[in-house]
Design a protein around this motif. Structure first.
Motif, mmCIF file in Angstrom:
data_model
loop_
_atom_site.group_PDB
_atom_site.id
_atom_site.type_symbol
_atom_site.label_atom_id
_atom_site.label_comp_id
_atom_site.label_asym_id
_atom_site.label_seq_id
_atom_site.Cartn_x
_atom_site.Cartn_y
_atom_site.Cartn_z
ATOM 1 N N GLY A 85 0.928 -1.226 -0.022
ATOM 2 C CA GLY A 85 -0.101 -0.056 0.027
ATOM 3 C C GLY A 85 0.785 1.117 -0.033
ATOM 4 N N ASP A 86 1.908 1.147 0.776
ATOM 5 C CA ASP A 86 2.947 2.533 0.755
ATOM 6 C C ASP A 86 3.406 2.616 -0.694
ATOM 7 N N ALA A 87 3.820 1.603 -1.306
ATOM 8 C CA ALA A 87 4.516 1.695 -2.608
ATOM 9 C C ALA A 87 3.435 2.255 -3.648
ATOM 10 N N ARG A 88 2.438 1.584 -3.488
ATOM 11 C CA ARG A 88 1.222 2.121 -4.396
ATOM 12 C C ARG A 88 0.698 3.512 -4.320
ATOM 13 N N GLY A 133 0.086 9.286 -9.221
ATOM 14 C CA GLY A 133 -1.485 8.760 -9.526
ATOM 15 C C GLY A 133 -1.842 7.689 -8.649
ATOM 16 N N GLY A 134 -1.310 7.362 -7.682
ATOM 17 C CA GLY A 134 -1.542 6.398 -6.707
ATOM 18 C C GLY A 134 -2.520 6.556 -5.976
ATOM 19 N N LEU A 135 -2.843 7.837 -5.437
ATOM 20 C CA LEU A 135 -4.172 7.859 -4.729
ATOM 21 C C LEU A 135 -5.346 7.631 -5.346
ATOM 22 N N ALA A 136 -5.553 8.210 -6.636
ATOM 23 C CA ALA A 136 -6.808 7.819 -7.213
ATOM 24 C C ALA A 136 -6.762 6.507 -7.725
ATOM 25 N N ARG A 137 -5.684 6.065 -7.996
ATOM 26 C CA ARG A 137 -5.980 4.439 -8.361
ATOM 27 C C ARG A 137 -6.462 3.428 -7.317
ATOM 28 N N MET A 138 -5.891 3.884 -6.009
ATOM 29 C CA MET A 138 -6.319 3.068 -4.935
ATOM 30 C C MET A 138 -7.855 3.389 -4.596
ATOM 31 N N GLN A 160 -5.606 4.696 1.856
ATOM 32 C CA GLN A 160 -4.862 3.400 1.805
ATOM 33 C C GLN A 160 -5.321 2.301 2.859
ATOM 34 N N ARG A 161 -5.891 2.654 4.128
ATOM 35 C CA ARG A 161 -6.139 1.733 5.022
ATOM 36 C C ARG A 161 -7.538 1.128 4.484
#
Length: 329
Positions: free
Chosen positions: A159-162, A167-172, A193-194
């Motif tokens: 999760g940290d890496a993503r 654009g990681g926040l939007a994808r998650m 992330q949580r």
């Protein structure tokens, strides 16, 4: 339990924590007064409010007059390494009336709201005076907390890496189940992330887990709820004066003692003002700059607390900390 006087007021000085031996609370002539007869000594008392608003003084005043165990509901005051910097009750306060869950967690130990709730549950055979400013603790106590299984370290690392990727926040957020995505603030990286971690680890959305929330430990019928409020400018001035007092009483020495172990990712390192003081001790900024930044960080923290209280604790009874009074200094 007898009450000394059914009409005697419980007054707390919003800028002076009554018997705080470390002296981190500057004097103030404004009082917020609550008639003692309005506080039922046979029920738990919950006191919330932003940092530096005088919550601990009210708790101490009530405990002295009515009895009860003062229980910490501040996530920063659980750490054994911080007393002055987090304005924990002084040894004199702790000797005057019983206190619990203050400074009892060693740095490096994982500690969660679930851990805190379990400890509070073990104290419910007594009349509790729960006081603090951590909204998550207080809402979990009064609304219940879903028992979500722990997330494996490997998934947390993923999760940290993503999240760190472009654009990681939007994808998650897009990967979340619809019910959870509709419920959380998708602009908040920690919340997203949580939720992603829970879904990935359990195959079940966070909203689904939360739907199975058990009854609260202290429901509306069991406890009285007081929310200390204050004018923003009044509180900002008090925060600045209190931090100056903290510096005189050894806050920098506390930071120096933890410098060899400093890791900003650790829970105990989130104490407000600690990162700034550590930066000074490392020669990165001068002391006046560190002090100014710490005061700003404290004000920002108080703002976040007020937002939480307004959004999630609207049914708590408000008490104005900066009410004018003719009491002497």
């Amino acid at each position: 339990m007898s009450i000394p006087s059914s009409t005697a007021p419980v007054a707390f000085i919003a800028a002076q924590n009554v018997a705080k031996g470390v002296g981190v609370q500057p004097p103030e002539s404004r009082l917020a007064v609550i008639p003692l007869h309005q506080i039922d000594p046979g029920r738990h008392l919950l006191i919330a409010g932003p940092t530096a608003s005088g919550k601990s003084a009210l708790a101490l005043a009530v405990a002295r007059r009515q009895g009860g165990l003062i229980v910490n509901a501040d996530a920063l005051q659980v750490w054994s390494c911080w007393r002055v910097l987090t304005a924990r009750p002084s040894p004199a306060d702790e000797a005057a009336v019983p206190h619990a869950l203050y400074g009892h967690v060693a740095p490096g130990t994982a500690y969660s709201v679930g851990d805190w709730l379990r400890e509070v549950a073990g104290l419910l055979d007594r009349r509790l005076i729960v006081v603090g400013g951590t909204g998550l603790y207080l809402t979990a106590l009064t609304q219940g907390l879903a028992h979500v299984p722990p997330v494996p370290p490997a998934i947390r690392a993923e999760g940290d890496a993503r999240l760190a990727a472009e654009g990681g926040l939007a994808r998650m957020a897009a990967a979340l189940d619809p019910a959870t995505r509709a419920r959380i603030d998708t602009r908040n990286p920690a919340r997203v992330q949580r939720a992603w971690e829970v879904l990935t680890a359990t195959g079940r959305g966070l909203a689904d887990w939360q739907a199975d929330t058990p009854p609260p430990l202290i429901g509306p019928e069991d406890g009285q709820r007081i929310l200390v409020t204050a004018d923003r400018d009044w509180l900002a001035d008090r925060i600045a004066r209190r931090f100056d007092a903290m510096m005189r009483q050894g806050a920098l020495d506390e930071a120096r003692a933890m410098l060899p172990f400093w890791d900003p990712a650790r829970q105990w390192a989130r104490a407000i003002g600690a990162p700034e003081l550590v930066a000074h001790l490392r020669g990165e900024i001068d002391l006046p700059t560190a002090t100014e930044r710490a005061i700003i960080a404290t004000r920002q923290y108080a703002k976040a607390q007020r937002i939480w209280f307004r959004g999630r604790m609207r049914d708590w009874r408000p008490v104005q900390a900066d009410a004018k009074s003719t009491a002497p200094d």
